[in-house]
Structure formats: C-alpha cells, structure tokens
Design an enzyme around this catalytic site. Structure first.
Site, PDB file in Angstrom:
ATOM      1  N   SER A 151      54.571  72.260  75.303  1.00  0.00           N
ATOM      2  CA  SER A 151      54.837  71.758  76.863  1.00  0.00           C
ATOM      3  C   SER A 151      55.929  72.210  77.111  1.00  0.00           C
ATOM      4  O   SER A 151      56.590  72.896  77.092  1.00  0.00           O
ATOM      5  CB  SER A 151      54.394  70.400  76.862  1.00  0.00           C
ATOM      6  OG  SER A 151      54.267  70.231  78.574  1.00  0.00           O
ATOM      7  N   GLU A 246      43.136  73.474  81.181  1.00  0.00           N
ATOM      8  CA  GLU A 246      44.622  72.983  82.053  1.00  0.00           C
ATOM      9  C   GLU A 246      45.155  73.528  83.345  1.00  0.00           C
ATOM     10  O   GLU A 246      44.877  74.632  83.759  1.00  0.00           O
ATOM     11  CB  GLU A 246      45.872  73.466  80.814  1.00  0.00           C
ATOM     12  CG  GLU A 246      45.115  72.605  79.222  1.00  0.00           C
ATOM     13  CD  GLU A 246      47.425  73.449  78.827  1.00  0.00           C
ATOM     14  OE1 GLU A 246      48.139  73.323  79.279  1.00  0.00           O
ATOM     15  OE2 GLU A 246      46.400  73.339  77.543  1.00  0.00           O
ATOM     16  N   HIS A 276      45.544  70.140  77.338  1.00  0.00           N
ATOM     17  CA  HIS A 276      47.230  70.326  77.240  1.00  0.00           C
ATOM     18  C   HIS A 276      47.641  69.734  76.063  1.00  0.00           C
ATOM     19  O   HIS A 276      47.285  68.409  76.045  1.00  0.00           O
ATOM     20  CB  HIS A 276      47.437  69.308  78.942  1.00  0.00           C
ATOM     21  CG  HIS A 276      49.539  70.256  78.561  1.00  0.00           C
ATOM     22  ND1 HIS A 276      49.664  70.657  79.135  1.00  0.00           N
ATOM     23  CD2 HIS A 276      50.531  68.698  78.437  1.00  0.00           C
ATOM     24  CE1 HIS A 276      51.066  70.787  79.187  1.00  0.00           C
ATOM     25  NE2 HIS A 276      51.975  69.979  78.538  1.00  0.00           N
TER      26      HIS A 276
END
Length: 311
Positions: A151, A246, A276
């Site tokens: 991320s 996502e 995610h």
C-alpha cells in the site's frame, strides 16, 4: 441449524473483511490519530511464525531485524509497511513481514517511518532513504538488497528507488509491491468500477489520506509522492500483486503499463476476488500462495538458491 449453514457460507475473505470493519466501526470523527494507530497495531499484533527479532535504531529511525534460521548474512530485504501514511508500524506489519522473511529465507529489516499529519511528505520518504543507507553502511551491496512493501509502503518502495536513482545512488536488486498506492490524485477507473466490490477503501477516503500526507497545498502529481507520474525508466525488476476487488487496482495496472512503456521489467499479478493487501491475512489461502510467489521473486533476484515452504 441456520447458524451452522451461515458459518459454512462465510469465506476466509469474508472473515478478513469483518476484522477490518470491526476496527473502522470503532472510529468516529472524535477518535484521535494516536488511538487509531494503537487500535491498528493491536488488531494485527502477534506472529504466526516463530522468528528471531532484534530491535535497532539508526539515525533516529527505529526498526527491527527479522532473521530466519540459516538465512545468509550478506542478503537483506528492506520492508516498508503500509497504512495510508497515517497509521501502521513495525508492530502492525510484523506478522506479514515475518511470513515474507520465512518464505524467502532472507533477513528482513522493517522500520517505523514518520507519519502524517504530524510529519508530511517527504518525511516518510526521507526515513526510507535513511533505512536503505543503513543497510549499505552495514556492508551490504545494493545487488544483495531487495525492497518490499504494501500500500503506502509500496509507494515508498518506488519513491525510494526513484530518489536514489535521481541522486546517482546504486539501486537495489528488485522491488516487490503489494497493492501499491501509486496515484495520490486517485484518477484510476477502478475507483468507480470497483466501488461496490471493495468493502473498505472508497475514493473519498483515499483522497482524504492523500491530503493528510501532502498537506493542504501539496501536489498529488508530484512524482516522488505519486510514483505513477514519475519517469519509470532504469528501475530494478518489479513484482506487483493486487486484488481484483480493490478500488486502487488501477494504481497497479497503470503502473505496470507505464513501466513497460518506459522499458522496465515488471510482472503484474491480479488476484481474483482479493481485497487490499490480502496477504496480511494468513487465514486466506491465496495470501499464502501470493507470499510464496513473492518470495520466489525475491530469492531469484537476491540469488538465494534454496526454496522454503511458507508456513
């Protein structure tokens, strides 16, 4: 009996989503960022794989070494955690980092970088560069170092490589990215096309996190903040894993397209039905498969010969 039937229908991904929603439900506009960070760390505390952990401090950046038994001393993975630049830490990502280290058979360094809003861009990037310099100061050759991150940490993997390249510094051997957040302007079509499929991350939340990181007048198209807009040439080989559910999926697909257009070496894996950073949840079978694939990529580029079965 209806309850038993309902249990059968609940998938590992459903249980992971429930864990995430339980955290977010406890937060209101009055919840402090300190409390959010504490809640996140507590929710993901613990380790599913036993491993030797050694704390360290370098130039004001605190972290820890994770060392699988028998790992070579001349190789290392630099792991950069996610959390939207607002939450996340060594503690919250220890289990994921341990599983990557274990599957790779390689020592792994993870660290706490400064978070927003107290420390805005480029503080986190500066700390990542310090961590990379620390590894080189330990006598490790860049060709024996690989980066990995999830991320916002995937964003920092790319940003650290780009900053190092532009400063004329040697680059690591490779980078492995899980659900990287590469576009702080949130322009991807998946923000609309995956809005119903994504159980947590909607565009308004992503844009708010970007402003929290960049500040009121920050530019979401700044290449070192949004690597999607950078010159992506002359980077090490990259592996990108992303879930098809996502909203930030196109941060990965577009990164792959632009890297290939720049002549780069990048492998994109889109995992059906995944959320995610699904790799954080060891109960999801696909998480184990993804980590095994990621570990094989890291071993290949670090020239670690032996294969290990992920636990």
């Amino acid at each position: 009996m209806a309850g038993a039937s309902d249990d059968i229908a609940v998938t590992p991904v459903d249980r992971a989503i429930a864990r995430l929603r339980a955290i977010y439900r406890g937060w209101t506009r009055e919840t402090s960022v300190v409390q959010m960070r504490s809640d996140w760390d507590a929710a993901f505390a613990g380790c599913s794989v036993p491993m030797s952990c050694h704390p360290l401090s370098a130039a004001g950046v605190n972290g820890e070494w994770l060392e699988p038994a028998g790992a070579p001393r001349d190789k290392a993975i630099l792991y950069i955690h996610g959390g939207g630049f607002r939450i996340g830490s060594v503690a919250s990502h220890r289990d994921l980092a341990v599983r990557i280290a274990d599957a790779s058979g390689c020592r792994l360094l993870t660290f706490n970088y400064r978070l927003a809003p107290e420390h805005r861009f480029p503080a986190a990037l500066d700390d990542a560069l310090i961590a990379y310099q620390y590894l080189r100061d330990q006598g490790l050759c860049p060709a024996d170092i690989a980066f990995a991150g999830d991320s916002a940490g995937g964003n920092l993997v790319l940003g650290t490589m780009l900053a190092a390249r532009d400063r004329g510094l040697p680059l690591p051997a490779a980078g492995a990215l899980m659900s990287p957040w590469t576009d702080l302007a949130a322009t991807g079509a998946s923000y609309q096309s995956r809005a119903e499929a994504d159980p947590i991350h909607q565009r308004a939340m992503i844009v708010a996190l970007a402003k929290n990181y960049l500040g009121k007048d920050g530019d979401p198209h700044e290449p070192l903040a949004s690597p999607l807009y950078a010159d992506l040439s002359r980077l090490p080989p990259l592996l990108v894993q992303v879930g098809d559910r996502e909203t930030v999926r196109d941060d990965s697909t577009e990164l792959a397209a632009r890297t290939k257009a720049a002549g780069g070496d990048i492998e994109l894996q889109v995992w059906d039905g995944m959320i995610h950073v699904f790799q954080m949840f060891p109960e999801i079978p696909q998480a184990r498969e993804a980590i095994a694939s990621l570990a094989a990529f890291l071993r290949k580029h670090l020239h670690i010969d032996h294969e290990r079965a992920p636990q």
